[in-house]
Design a protein around this motif. Structure first.
Motif, PDB file in Angstrom:
ATOM      1  N   UNK A 143       0.818  -1.219   0.000  1.00 44.73           N
ATOM      2  CA  UNK A 143       0.000   0.000   0.000  1.00 44.73           C
ATOM      3  C   UNK A 143       0.853   1.271   0.000  1.00 44.73           C
ATOM      4  N   UNK A 144       1.922   1.238   0.787  1.00 48.36           N
ATOM      5  CA  UNK A 144       2.670   2.465   1.051  1.00 48.36           C
ATOM      6  C   UNK A 144       3.608   2.900  -0.075  1.00 48.36           C
ATOM      7  N   UNK A 145       3.804   2.009  -1.058  1.00 46.29           N
ATOM      8  CA  UNK A 145       4.687   2.491  -2.109  1.00 46.29           C
ATOM      9  C   UNK A 145       3.919   3.524  -2.959  1.00 46.29           C
ATOM     10  N   UNK A 146       4.618   4.312  -3.686  1.00 43.38           N
ATOM     11  CA  UNK A 146       4.048   5.287  -4.631  1.00 43.38           C
ATOM     12  C   UNK A 146       3.232   6.399  -3.980  1.00 43.38           C
ATOM     13  N   UNK A 147       3.563   6.792  -2.762  1.00 49.18           N
ATOM     14  CA  UNK A 147       2.951   7.993  -2.186  1.00 49.18           C
ATOM     15  C   UNK A 147       1.499   7.847  -1.759  1.00 49.18           C
ATOM     16  N   UNK A 148       1.006   6.611  -1.643  1.00 53.92           N
ATOM     17  CA  UNK A 148      -0.403   6.404  -1.263  1.00 53.92           C
ATOM     18  C   UNK A 148      -0.713   7.041   0.097  1.00 53.92           C
ATOM     19  N   UNK A 149       0.240   6.921   1.020  1.00 56.71           N
ATOM     20  CA  UNK A 149      -0.023   7.398   2.381  1.00 56.71           C
ATOM     21  C   UNK A 149      -0.242   8.926   2.415  1.00 56.71           C
ATOM     22  N   UNK A 150       0.526   9.646   1.602  1.00 60.47           N
ATOM     23  CA  UNK A 150       0.372  11.116   1.602  1.00 60.47           C
ATOM     24  C   UNK A 150      -1.053  11.490   1.184  1.00 60.47           C
ATOM     25  N   UNK A 151      -1.553  10.792   0.167  1.00 62.75           N
ATOM     26  CA  UNK A 151      -2.925  11.092  -0.294  1.00 62.75           C
ATOM     27  C   UNK A 151      -3.947  10.731   0.781  1.00 62.75           C
ATOM     28  N   UNK A 152      -3.700   9.609   1.410  1.00 61.99           N
ATOM     29  CA  UNK A 152      -4.610   9.131   2.467  1.00 61.99           C
ATOM     30  C   UNK A 152      -4.640  10.146   3.623  1.00 61.99           C
ATOM     31  N   UNK A 153      -3.469  10.613   4.013  1.00 56.95           N
ATOM     32  CA  UNK A 153      -3.391  11.565   5.128  1.00 56.95           C
ATOM     33  C   UNK A 153      -4.134  12.859   4.751  1.00 56.95           C
ATOM     34  N   UNK A 154      -3.969  13.307   3.517  1.00 51.51           N
ATOM     35  CA  UNK A 154      -4.667  14.526   3.090  1.00 51.51           C
ATOM     36  C   UNK A 154      -6.185  14.338   3.184  1.00 51.51           C
ATOM     37  N   UNK A 155      -6.664  13.149   2.784  1.00 53.89           N
ATOM     38  CA  UNK A 155      -8.114  12.871   2.846  1.00 53.89           C
ATOM     39  C   UNK A 155      -8.596  12.872   4.290  1.00 53.89           C
TER      40      UNK A 155
END
Ligand SMILES: Cc1ncc(COP(=O)(O)O)c(C=O)c1O
Length: 332
Positions: free
Chosen positions: A220-232
């Motif tokens: 899940x965490x590859x490719x910047x997914x977490x940054x988008x999730x945190x913004x949401x």
């Protein structure tokens, strides 16, 4: 997922964490190397390992008063002596902390510096620096617990305590509030000495943390997914915090509360602590339910304190809940 990692995930793994995940998490701490990171099944498991193996029964742990109730339970169950230090608007009361350090010889300070559980208080930059300096004392270390750090809805990030003294401060963090709690992934970043010791205790206790969870999260965490999730998450929670603070302003103008800028909680102190018990009892009848405040306080002081967890409720529900609380308070 590459072919070979599929079967890796079905075996016991590395006691200190699945290496591809550790590599990603280490990327959050450019100043540290991957072997200064230790991954476990949630950050509470790390606290439990520290309390039961890194420390010895009878050692003293200093905590903010109030603090996270589960951390208190873990420390006490491990036979540690717990001393509470008062919490001010800008973090732990440093004068009191220094007084205690002059008289006692504690082993560790446990501090939640960003959007503290249960108050929502954030420790100021100046205090962070001073806490980091205190960690220079021989035999004294600091645990900075930061599960809410990335959930800032207002204002600017402050440097971590660890950034001022990476050798003597361990920082623990978690994906429970950023991905989901069921995945049970937390980590510690600290000195190599600590991470090696923890890995040894882990291996002797549960062999390795959950490999499947770590594999899923690594994917899940590859490719910047977490940054988008945190913004949401920030978009979702920001109005809920705002609604909580606005409703307190409107319905509890005579009370004291914390202008939290992130995290999950706002702490409220009722104007007359002596009426706290009656308030909790009556408010529950109006279907507004809180955690018992006593659990957050190492000694006395919980009377009249209310922890308001806001992320799981809609703004209208938060307004209604605080309105009902105010109605009960005015009846009393
Ligand atoms: C300060 C603090 N530390 C740790 C945790 C739990 O972390 P984990 O789910 O990673 O064990 C929480 C959860 O409420 C918390 O508030």
């Amino acid at each position: 997922m590459p072919q070979n990692t599929k079967s890796d995930l079905l075996r016991y793994g590395n006691a200190g964490g699945y290496l591809p995940l550790k590599k990603i998490l280490a990327g959050f701490y450019p100043e540290s190397s991957g072997d200064q990171l230790f991954v476990a099944n949630g950050s509470l498991q790390i606290l439990d390992l520290i309390a039961n193996h890194y420390l010895d029964p009878g050692d003293t742990v200093l905590v903010e008063s109030p603090t996270y109730d589960r951390a208190l339970k873990i420390f006490r169950r491990a036979g540690l002596e717990v001393t509470g230090i008062g919490l001010e608007e800008d973090g732990i009361d440093l004068e009191e902390l220094n007084r205690v350090l002059d008289k006692q010889d504690p082993e560790i300070l446990y501090s939640i510096t960003d959007f503290q559980n249960p108050t929502g208080i954030t420790t100021s930059k100046e205090k962070r620096k001073q806490i980091a300096e205190l960690a220079e004392r021989p035999g004294f270390e600091v645990i900075e617990d930061s599960p809410y750090r990335r959930l800032r809805y207002e204002g600017d990030d402050l440097p971590t305590v660890r950034s001022f003294n990476p050798e003597a401060v361990f920082q623990i963090s978690s994906l429970s509030k950023l991905v989901c709690p069921g995945i049970r992934i937390g980590w510690l970043v600290g000195s190599r000495e600590v991470t090696d010791q923890l890995a040894e205790y882990a291996e002797d206790t549960y062999i390795s943390p959950n490999q499947l969870s770590q594999g899923i999260v690594q994917w899940l965490l590859k490719d910047g997914w977490l940054d988008q999730r945190v913004e949401k998450l920030k978009e979702l929670y920001r109005p809920r915090l705002r609604a909580t603070l606005d409703s307190l302003e409107r319905y509890f103008p005579e009370s004291h509360w914390v202008e939290a800028e992130g995290g999950f909680f706002v702490g409220l102190w009722l104007p007359d602590p002596g009426k706290g018990e009656e308030f909790y009892r009556l408010v529950e009848k109006r279907e507004v339910v809180f955690s018992s405040p006593d659990g957050f306080f190492p000694e006395k002081g919980g009377e009249g304190f209310v922890r308001l967890p806001f992320p799981a409720l809609r703004t209208t529900e938060l307004e209604e809940g605080i309105k009902r609380m105010a109605e009960v308070w005015h009846e009393i």
